[in-house]
Each structure stands twice: as C-alpha cells, then as structure tokens.
Design an enzyme around this catalytic site. Structure first.
Site, mmCIF file in Angstrom:
data_model
loop_
_atom_site.group_PDB
_atom_site.id
_atom_site.type_symbol
_atom_site.label_atom_id
_atom_site.label_comp_id
_atom_site.label_asym_id
_atom_site.label_seq_id
_atom_site.Cartn_x
_atom_site.Cartn_y
_atom_site.Cartn_z
ATOM 1 N N LYS A 197 55.281 32.514 36.071
ATOM 2 C CA LYS A 197 53.870 32.189 36.203
ATOM 3 C C LYS A 197 53.056 33.296 36.102
ATOM 4 O O LYS A 197 53.331 34.420 36.805
ATOM 5 C CB LYS A 197 53.581 31.508 37.336
ATOM 6 N N HIS A 198 52.097 33.583 35.203
ATOM 7 C CA HIS A 198 51.308 34.734 34.901
ATOM 8 C C HIS A 198 52.351 35.904 34.903
ATOM 9 O O HIS A 198 52.053 37.084 35.498
ATOM 10 C CB HIS A 198 50.349 35.077 36.246
ATOM 11 N N ASN A 237 54.545 46.640 43.004
ATOM 12 C CA ASN A 237 55.837 46.933 43.505
ATOM 13 C C ASN A 237 56.323 45.610 43.705
ATOM 14 O O ASN A 237 55.965 44.518 44.061
ATOM 15 C CB ASN A 237 55.379 47.472 44.960
ATOM 16 N N HIS A 292 54.909 47.660 34.991
ATOM 17 C CA HIS A 292 53.578 47.661 35.241
ATOM 18 C C HIS A 292 52.716 46.853 34.111
ATOM 19 O O HIS A 292 53.185 46.452 33.197
ATOM 20 C CB HIS A 292 52.969 49.189 35.140
#
Length: 529
Positions: free
Chosen positions: A280-281, A423, A529
């Site tokens: 999800k996302h 993180n 990232h």
C-alpha cells in the site's frame, strides 16, 4: 509551407519488414514512386512491386557489406532541399538530384541485438549509420518531407494522404518529425549506454536514457498532474512487460505500487515455497511465506488487514483458484503473479475493478541495472539495490545465539526491510511479518509504529498478546542509540538483525545482552528513500 505537400517519391529502407509489402503496395496504388535498398528492395520486388535501386540514383553500388549505400548527395540532397528556395532548386537541377518526399526507415535492431546477449563485434555491426543520418535530414526538412520510423504510423500516413488529396499537412509532418528525432535520440542513448557498460565506464560524462510510450495515464500521483507510462525495453519481468487480463486501465499509483510489490516478492525463491506481498503506497503492509499460496496470502493479510484494503497483492508463484477466492473477499486494486490458472481468472472476471497481471516470470533480485531519480536541474543515477545476504556472512555479536527458527526469520525480515521506506523496522515471526514501521524520521518511532500495528492486529484477531512477542526485528540501517533496542525489547522481540557500524555499536550490543536478545550484524545497509 502550410498547404499539403504531395508525395510523389518515397525512399524505403527498413530492417523490420513487418507490413512492408502491403504498405508499399498502398503507396504505389496512390502513384508514389519507390526507391529502396538491399533487403527491402528484394522483398518488394519479390512481391511484384516496381522498385528503383538507390544505387541507380547515386551511381555507386552498395559497398563494404552494406555499410555505405545512402550516404550520398543524391539521397541527402533529395531529402534536405528546400522546395521553395530558388538556389536549392538550381543546385538540384545542376546535379540531377530529384526530391524525396517520403522517407521510411526503421533502424538496424541494435537494442534487440544487445538484449539477446550478442558479442561485442555483432553489437557494433548493428549500429546503424545511414539510417539515423537520413532520418535526421528528413525530419529537419519537415516543411516538405514526411518521415516514418515506426510501423505504427503506416496506416496513419495512408489515411493522411487520402484526407489531403495524396499529400500530407504541415501539422502531420511536424508530428512525424518529432517522433523521428525521439527515435534517433533513443537509438543513440541505447548505443552510448551499451558502450559505457562494455568498456566499464561507471560514470560516463553524459548519461542518457529513453522510453517508448506504453500508455497515457488519466493523471499522475494527483489529479492535477499529467502523466504517462513509458517502457525502456528492458526484459526484466514486471508491470512493464505484464499481460493485463482484466480490470480498468492501470493508474500512475497502481503502476508504482505494483512494481514495488513484485520486486519485493521476487526476493523469495519460488523453488523454496510460495510467498505473498501486499503493498500500500509503495510500502509493504504484509509479507509471508508458507506451504501454499493461499496460506501465504492469509498470513500476509493478517499483518495489517486495515492497510491491505485497496492494496496490491504480489505472488511469487502462479495464482490458483483457491487463493483467488480468498483475495476477492476484500477490495484489491491489482494482483500480479507469474501466471494465473483458469479458475483464478474466472473468479476474478466477476470483479471488474480488479486488475490481474501475469508476467511469465520473476525479476532477478540479484541482477544489475540502473535506477534514476530526478532532482532540480539534474538526476541521480545508481545501480539497482541487488544486495544479497548469505547466512554465512552474518556476524553474531551477542552472548545469546539465535535459534535456527530465529535465524530464518531474521533473513526473511531482512529481505522485507530492503523494500520498506527508511527508516524501516520489520517485525517477523514464523516467516511472516507481524508489524512494520516505515518512512519515519526517527528509527525509534518506526519501532513503536510497528509494535502498535501489531497490537491492533492482535486485538482484531482476538489474540491475548501482541504478535511481536517472540518475534525478530530487521532494521534497514544501524541503531544509533540503545533506545531502539530497548523499545523493540519492550515489544517482546527476541532477536534483531541490522547492518551495524554506529559509533555506539558497543552500547547497542551491550543493551541487547542486558535484555537477553540475540543480535546479528550484516555489514550491509538497505536505505530506500
């Protein structure tokens, strides 16, 4: 130049001869004289078409194994001459140069040659020279010349000729010129990229890449953003190469999330058993391995049922009917798997909003390649994170050694953490995630979020204890302070795997010993990232 330009003379020189004969026959029926070269001319003559060899207008035969055939003023003058320039017309008359109104060229199959693993010499021989030169000449002179570089434009050109009384409009020629320049740019990008790799140039002075439009998208990440999906031709199995069996057109976010899901599930070798990842996302909300695909899905779903709603499901093995029945119990955006059997496809057919993709294989998580990210004024390029951890490379640094099952869970959680936004903290037990903390500025916050999600799921499942009790934890980077270890110990975790390398590693290891945890260091980081 705004009026239609009649097409009276065409030069055809193509590598891919798909549809060539029918197209050339259609041109001839419209009164277009055809010039051609080599294999193209032979194919057209064999089909009974009249063809003029380029050698007849240049006065030179093809030579040097076909390397030299169109690089001649009789060709380039015919393409580049401005029809409304008196001096150009005079030069054409003086040197016997006739205008060429249409150029049809598709280039030597360089990209395909590289993709099939050909040797260096074969790749070099498939670098086209005359083709790009002619394409660029014709595109530059789009005020008078039409240029076709894609088979997809054959029918469009014929339709344009019929609509324009045997000619083409300036707007049409402009569009063709843009397509032509994009093609030569992409071709040169492929050559330069291959050459950099071939000579071991890791940071070439100029790096270029190109894509071919796969589909226009309704919008990007948000409705006010325009977007499109381009493919590079890389043979890596995934959303770009998949077959879509059903469902609405994929959105920008669907494509991004489906790619993330499939790359994650590919970390788990199908020969070692089924695995399922729910995304999800772009972050996993559940990942599991099991003896069957349906059980892997159920266990992944039980990590975070709330987030799984409207998510992406990826499997490392073919989708079967029983697993499909389980998946359709909630709304799912996309399911992607190497294959899907007839029962699965039949079950999904009743869910018109669910997209089913099959890829025919899995991407190799250890393969190389480049990834790119745009920044203001430039872009970042790096090799794909294909880091792989062998069990023998682990360094156990605590007094307590991990058990065999803990070690298996640690390696499993480590592979998942590689695909969680930093993180990243992943709690896992019995080869299934039980809590995931992602994308936080503080590693301690990720640790707490993973624990809280685990507590929420325990309550939803009617279990008396948090799922993190007895779990292992993977962290994508080192713990800078002992507080992260203390937080995961409070959650009931019994072992932790992370890269190590902090200035306070000794304090972190001491905290693990004091709390009775086993700790393994990988020496490898997986920031995402």
């Amino acid at each position: 130049m705004s009026h239609p330009v009649a097409l009276k003379r065409a030069l055809i020189s193509v590598s891919d001869k798909t549809g060539l004969v029918d197209f050339a026959r259609a041109l001839a029926s419209r009164g277009v004289e055809i010039l051609s070269t080599g294999g193209s001319a032979a194919a057209l003559r064999e089909a009974g078409l009249q063809v003029v060899d380029v050698a007849e207008i240049t006065g030179f035969p093809e030579m040097m194994d076909g390397r030299v055939k169109t690089l001649h003023p009789a060709v380039h003058g015919g393409l580049l001459a401005l029809r409304d320039n008196e001096a150009h017309r005079a030069a054409m008359a003086e040197h016997g140069i006739a205008p060429i109104d249409l150029l049809v060229v598709n280039l030597y199959p360089f990209e395909q040659t590289v993709a099939r693993g050909a040797d260096h010499a074969d790749c070099v021989e498939n670098i086209d020279i005359g083709g790009p030169a002619m394409i660029r000449a014709a595109a530059k002179n789009h005020g008078f010349v039409s240029v076709i570089v894609d088979l997809a434009d054959y029918d469009a050109l014929l339709a344009e000729m019929d609509a324009q009384g045997g000619g083409t409009s300036l707007a049409f020629r402009q569009r063709l010129a843009q397509i032509a320049y994009a093609r030569t740019a992409a071709y040169d990008a492929a050559v330069s990229t291959w050459m950099a790799e071939a000579i071991g140039e890791q940071t070439p002075r100029r790096r270029v890449f190109a894509g071919r439009l796969a589909q226009g998208l309704r919008y990007g990440e948000n409705p006010h953003q325009r977007a499109a999906f381009y493919v590079t031709g890389e043979a890596r199995p995934g959303v770009a190469t998949a077959r879509q069996w059903q469902g609405k057109e994929l959105s920008y976010n669907n494509i991004n999330d489906t790619d993330a899901a499939f790359e994650l599930v590919a970390e788990f070798d199908p020969a070692e058993g089924p695995a399922c990842a729910i995304i999800k996302h772009a972050n996993p909300c559940g990942v599991a391995r099991a003896d069957t695909a349906i059980e892997a899905y159920r266990r992944a779903f039980d990590c975070d049922r709330t987030s799984a709603f409207g998510g992406i499901v990826a499997l490392n093995r073919p989708l079967d009917g029983a697993t499909a029945e389980e998946i359709v119990k909630i709304f799912t955006e996309v399911v992607i798997a190497p294959e899907a059997d007839e029962d699965a496809r039949r079950i999904f057919a009743g869910k018109k909003n669910l997209r089913l993709l099959t890829t025919g294989g899995l991407p190799d998580p250890r393969a190389g390649g480049m990834t790119f990210r745009q920044v203001a004024g430039g872009f970042l390029a790096q090799t794909r994170d294909n880091g792989h951890l062998e069990p023998a490379a682990l360094r156990i640094v605590t007094e307590r050694q991990p058990s065999e099952s803990e070690l298996a869970d640690m390696l499993f959680a480590w592979n998942v953490a590689k695909h969680v936004k930093s993180n990243a903290i992943v709690y896992a037990k019995d080869l299934a995630t039980v809590g995931i903390g992602a994308g936080q500025m503080s590693r301690v916050d990720s640790t707490r979020i993973g624990r809280r999600k685990s507590e929420d799921m325990a309550e939803a499942l009617g279990l008396p204890l948090p799922l993190t009790i007895g779990a292992v934890v993977a962290s994508d980077a080192f713990f800078p302070f002992a507080d992260g270890i203390e937080t995961l110990a409070e959650a009931g975790a019994k072992a932790v795997i992370h890269p190590g390398g902090s200035l306070r590693d000794d304090e972190v290891i001491a905290a693990a010993d004091r709390l009775g945890l086993a700790m393994a260091l990988t020496g490898q980081r997986h920031f995402r990232h």
